[in-house]
Write a protein that holds these residues in place. Structure first.
Motif, mmCIF file in Angstrom:
data_model
loop_
_atom_site.group_PDB
_atom_site.id
_atom_site.type_symbol
_atom_site.label_atom_id
_atom_site.label_comp_id
_atom_site.label_asym_id
_atom_site.label_seq_id
_atom_site.Cartn_x
_atom_site.Cartn_y
_atom_site.Cartn_z
ATOM 1 N N GLU A 99 0.928 -1.255 0.050
ATOM 2 C CA GLU A 99 -0.221 0.270 -0.454
ATOM 3 C C GLU A 99 0.812 1.451 0.246
ATOM 4 O O GLU A 99 0.420 2.526 -0.536
ATOM 5 C CB GLU A 99 -1.358 -0.383 1.023
ATOM 6 C CG GLU A 99 -2.015 -0.573 0.903
ATOM 7 C CD GLU A 99 -1.778 -2.473 1.631
ATOM 8 O OE1 GLU A 99 -0.924 -2.599 1.670
ATOM 9 O OE2 GLU A 99 -2.561 -3.079 1.853
ATOM 10 N N ILE A 155 2.295 2.179 -3.203
ATOM 11 C CA ILE A 155 1.746 2.123 -5.039
ATOM 12 C C ILE A 155 1.109 4.234 -4.055
ATOM 13 O O ILE A 155 1.088 4.837 -4.742
ATOM 14 C CB ILE A 155 0.113 1.190 -4.489
ATOM 15 C CG1 ILE A 155 0.403 0.122 -5.154
ATOM 16 C CG2 ILE A 155 -1.098 2.413 -4.890
ATOM 17 C CD1 ILE A 155 -0.179 -0.957 -4.488
ATOM 18 N N MET A 156 1.189 4.108 -2.973
ATOM 19 C CA MET A 156 0.462 5.637 -2.849
ATOM 20 C C MET A 156 1.173 6.790 -2.185
ATOM 21 O O MET A 156 1.518 7.624 -3.026
ATOM 22 C CB MET A 156 0.560 5.348 -0.665
ATOM 23 C CG MET A 156 -0.605 5.064 -0.007
ATOM 24 S SD MET A 156 -0.715 5.699 1.796
ATOM 25 C CE MET A 156 -1.517 4.086 2.379
ATOM 26 N N ARG A 157 2.503 6.328 -2.803
ATOM 27 C CA ARG A 157 3.963 7.317 -3.073
ATOM 28 C C ARG A 157 4.301 6.927 -4.282
ATOM 29 O O ARG A 157 3.657 8.105 -5.297
ATOM 30 C CB ARG A 157 4.994 6.408 -2.483
ATOM 31 C CG ARG A 157 5.358 6.766 -0.869
ATOM 32 C CD ARG A 157 6.463 6.121 -0.769
ATOM 33 N NE ARG A 157 7.909 7.169 -2.184
ATOM 34 C CZ ARG A 157 8.973 5.882 -2.056
ATOM 35 N NH1 ARG A 157 9.690 5.201 -1.394
ATOM 36 N NH2 ARG A 157 9.853 7.230 -2.881
ATOM 37 N N LEU A 158 3.531 6.202 -5.337
ATOM 38 C CA LEU A 158 3.050 6.379 -6.598
ATOM 39 C C LEU A 158 2.406 7.110 -7.334
ATOM 40 O O LEU A 158 2.490 8.043 -7.957
ATOM 41 C CB LEU A 158 3.252 5.118 -7.049
ATOM 42 C CG LEU A 158 3.861 4.458 -8.383
ATOM 43 C CD1 LEU A 158 5.406 4.742 -8.285
ATOM 44 C CD2 LEU A 158 3.479 2.770 -8.791
ATOM 45 N N GLY A 162 1.085 9.711 -5.590
ATOM 46 C CA GLY A 162 1.451 11.031 -5.032
ATOM 47 C C GLY A 162 0.709 11.413 -3.713
ATOM 48 O O GLY A 162 -0.223 12.579 -3.885
ATOM 49 N N ALA A 163 0.422 10.335 -2.989
ATOM 50 C CA ALA A 163 -0.478 10.453 -1.686
ATOM 51 C C ALA A 163 0.485 11.576 -1.137
ATOM 52 O O ALA A 163 2.183 11.042 -0.806
ATOM 53 C CB ALA A 163 -0.438 9.465 -0.739
ATOM 54 N N SER A 164 0.062 12.037 -0.477
ATOM 55 C CA SER A 164 0.883 13.621 0.045
ATOM 56 C C SER A 164 2.116 12.614 1.181
ATOM 57 O O SER A 164 1.053 11.961 2.108
ATOM 58 C CB SER A 164 0.974 14.543 0.870
ATOM 59 O OG SER A 164 -0.414 14.227 1.522
ATOM 60 N N ASN A 165 2.957 13.291 1.930
ATOM 61 C CA ASN A 165 3.962 12.391 2.890
ATOM 62 C C ASN A 165 2.865 12.288 4.135
ATOM 63 O O ASN A 165 2.874 11.089 5.196
ATOM 64 C CB ASN A 165 4.922 12.890 3.409
ATOM 65 C CG ASN A 165 5.714 12.595 2.282
ATOM 66 O OD1 ASN A 165 6.120 12.163 1.226
ATOM 67 N ND2 ASN A 165 6.928 13.365 1.733
ATOM 68 N N PHE A 195 0.034 12.480 5.369
ATOM 69 C CA PHE A 195 -1.319 11.997 4.697
ATOM 70 C C PHE A 195 -0.990 9.876 4.591
ATOM 71 O O PHE A 195 -0.803 8.893 5.583
ATOM 72 C CB PHE A 195 -2.067 11.729 2.836
ATOM 73 C CG PHE A 195 -3.298 10.226 2.732
ATOM 74 C CD1 PHE A 195 -4.439 10.987 3.550
ATOM 75 C CD2 PHE A 195 -2.877 9.308 2.683
ATOM 76 C CE1 PHE A 195 -5.222 9.966 3.372
ATOM 77 C CE2 PHE A 195 -3.659 8.242 2.338
ATOM 78 C CZ PHE A 195 -5.144 8.489 2.634
ATOM 79 N N LEU A 202 9.636 7.238 3.638
ATOM 80 C CA LEU A 202 9.070 8.385 3.356
ATOM 81 C C LEU A 202 9.644 8.918 1.417
ATOM 82 O O LEU A 202 9.886 9.791 0.677
ATOM 83 C CB LEU A 202 8.491 9.223 3.995
ATOM 84 C CG LEU A 202 7.492 8.936 4.958
ATOM 85 C CD1 LEU A 202 6.357 10.514 5.435
ATOM 86 C CD2 LEU A 202 6.109 8.451 3.619
ATOM 87 N N VAL A 235 12.150 10.188 -0.873
ATOM 88 C CA VAL A 235 11.975 10.056 -2.224
ATOM 89 C C VAL A 235 13.189 10.132 -2.974
ATOM 90 O O VAL A 235 14.418 10.001 -2.795
ATOM 91 C CB VAL A 235 11.549 11.572 -2.326
ATOM 92 C CG1 VAL A 235 10.716 11.058 -3.808
ATOM 93 C CG2 VAL A 235 10.339 11.912 -1.506
#
Lengths: 251, 305
Positions: free
Chosen positions: B211, B214-217, B219-222, B224, B303, B305
């Motif tokens: 998860e 995918i969230m990072r991919l 573009g979920a904010s850090n 979040f 987190l 990047v």
């Protein structure tokens, strides 16, 4: 749309760069194949576009952003403009098709109403209209890849990056996926696809960028998987013309 | 919508890691109980100092016919000698330090002795003339007894000038040592709690790495991505802190007020529920802050990047 200026990428602890002074430009709406042997730098190229990695040298501009100046906090918002598809699909096994696609909208804070509308639309577009409540393991490989594509494009990204999306699929299924990607490209999305699949590249006759040991050795419009024309890289040395495609586009 | 999503992530994380969460709860519970006990012990020392120092007097004992120590020579202090001491007490140098003083005669000393040691057999052998006459001096500031001791000990007819506060110092030293021990144990336990929270959060993140990827991919904010994990750590630590706060209040209520209060009630003043209620929020804040910090550091690794 995407511009690389003399970009090199050297991973820590290795002597040979994954990308070596790559300069190229990809325009809006283009469909680009990235070909080359394993380890030639295709994946590094895609990771650099996503800003999963930072270049060791050179500048990268994507969608008007200078990636070296993009702050850590803005990267997630930048990525909302890019869709990504992988060879191994990367679906969440415990979520059904609808939830897999909806998840990518939920985590960027889209409203429930928007999700209820956008997800069925995109599932219909990728040809999974009746399968919203299936779990990933109940789907074929081609269908799973369609879910992954649906997830990548549901937020209407300007750029779709695909890292060997047909690598795990049989030729017929691959052809279906390519038709889908072509349709996505026709709607104005820039598609960049790294692939080993010679048949697909030869058949589609799109722009081909070939990487060997991290260097661009060929950049042809309507190219095939194998070199058919003599590379025209000599022109890039003086820096006046970045590559033949943009030259062609400018004319 | 997003709030609901975050809370369901938190609930899922807590359920998945239930055994780790329980250990976080227990470790924070024990460590913060020690922290609370140490704070209350310091408060108790403060209370006792206030109580006893108010009552602690400086005694200026006069010679008796049986005394050889100090300036005595087996002769009773004369009235002139007593007047000389009283003159000193009234002199400007000392008067400013002194709140009041009173003279205790042989008979008064005897009465007090009989009252205090009524059940002792020795009281039968003691007669008034063996007990010192004395001035009992109450100081404005009990810490300034040295001035009195210095200026009066040398006077003729004075056996000893004694600051009662000296008797209390060993008690306070022992209580202080106990509270430092509690703080030492508490800080060791807190280190363990912080490391345990970090490990728990790392495990939780590992079990959700798909998860997270995918969230990072997409573009979920850090923030979040971080929030559910930090909340997970904070919630488990807060449960432990609440238990610790309740334990501290229970200790004060049942041990200090009920037990100590009834067995030793007249000897000293005790801390009450008020102090315990002041300590409780301190524990909650310590627990929440430590958990948030260690969970935040732990999740940050995911987190990058």
């Amino acid at each position: 749309m995407i511009r690389f200026d003399e970009v090199s990428k050297l991973y820590a602890g290795t002597a040979r760069p994954a990308l070596n002074a790559v300069t190229l430009e990809i325009l809006k709406g283009e469909f680009v194949f990235l070909v080359g042997a394993s380890g030639s730098g295709k994946s590094s190229f895609l990771r650099l576009v996503l800003k999963e990695e930072n270049p060791s040298k050179g500048r990268i501009h994507v969608l008007g952003n200078d990636l070296s100046r993009l702050s850590h906090r803005k990267v997630p918002f930048f990525r909302r403009n890019l869709g990504v598809v992988f060879q191994d699909f990367r679906l969440l096994p415990q979520k059904d098709v609808f939830a897999n696609v909806a998840f990518s909208l939920e985590v960027i804070g889209k409203s429930k109403g928007f999700i209820q509308e956008a997800v069925p639309d995109v599932l219909k577009m990728v040809g999974l209209a009746g399968k919203a409540s299936r779990l990933p393991h109940e789907l074929s490989g081609g269908e799973q890849q369609r879910v992954a594509i649906a997830r990548a494009i549901v937020n209407r990204p300007a750029i779709l990056l695909a890292d060997e999306p047909t690598g795990n699929l049989d030729p017929l299924t691959s052809a279906g996926i390519m038709t889908l990607l072509e349709r996505i490209s026709l709607s104005g999305t820039t598609v960049i696809m790294a692939t080993h699949d010679a048949g697909i590249v030869d058949q589609m006759q799109r722009r081909v960028i070939e990487l060997v040991s991290g260097q661009v050795v060929r950049d042809e419009r309507q190219g095939g998987y194998q070199t058919q024309a003599v590379p025209t890289l000599g022109e890039t040395v003086d820096g006046t013309v970045s590559n033949p495609v943009t030259k062609g586009a400018a004319q | 919508m997003r709030f609901g999503l975050i809370m369901s992530e938190v609930a899922g994380g807590l359920r998945r890691n239930i055994s780790m969460v329980v250990s976080v709860v227990l470790v924070t519970f024990i460590s913060l109980t020690f922290v609370g006990a140490a704070i209350l012990l310091q408060a108790q020392i403060g209370q006792m100092k206030g109580y006893w120092y108010d009552r602690a007097q400086v005694a200026v004992y006069f010679c008796t016919s049986a005394s050889e120590i100090g300036n005595c020579n087996l002769t009773e202090a004369t009235d002139e000698q007593k007047d000389a001491v009283e003159d000193q007490l009234a002199s400007p140098a000392l008067a400013s330090l002194i709140n009041d003083y009173e003279f205790e005669s042989h008979e008064q000393a005897y009465d007090r002795y009989v009252e205090q040691f009524s059940d002792s057999e020795f009281s039968d052998f003691v007669s008034p003339e063996f007990l010192n006459e004395a001035f009992w001096v109450n100081l404005n500031d009990p810490t300034q007894s040295d001035a009195l001791v210095e200026s009066l000990s040398g006077l003729a007819g004075v056996e000893e000038v004694q600051d009662q506060r000296r008797y209390l110092d060993p008690i306070f030293a022992a209580l202080n040592a106990a509270s430092y021990t509690a703080i030492g144990i508490a800080s060791l336990m807190l280190v363990a709690a912080v490391l345990l929270i970090a490990t728990t959060i790392r495990l939780s993140a590992f079990s959700r790495r798909r998860e997270l990827g995918i969230m990072r991919l997409v573009g979920a904010s850090n923030r979040f991505i971080q929030t559910p994990f930090i909340l997970e750590g904070v919630i488990s630590a807060l449960i432990g802190s609440v238990l610790a706060a309740l334990a501290v209040i229970a200790i004060v209520r049942f041990f200090v007020i009920d037990y100590l209060g009834s067995t030793l009630q007249t000897t000293t003043a005790y801390i009450g529920i008020t102090e315990a209620l002041l300590v409780a929020p301190v524990l909650l804040v310590i627990g929440a802050l430590l958990a948030a910090a260690s969970a935040g550091v732990a999740i940050n690794r995911y987190l990058k990047v």
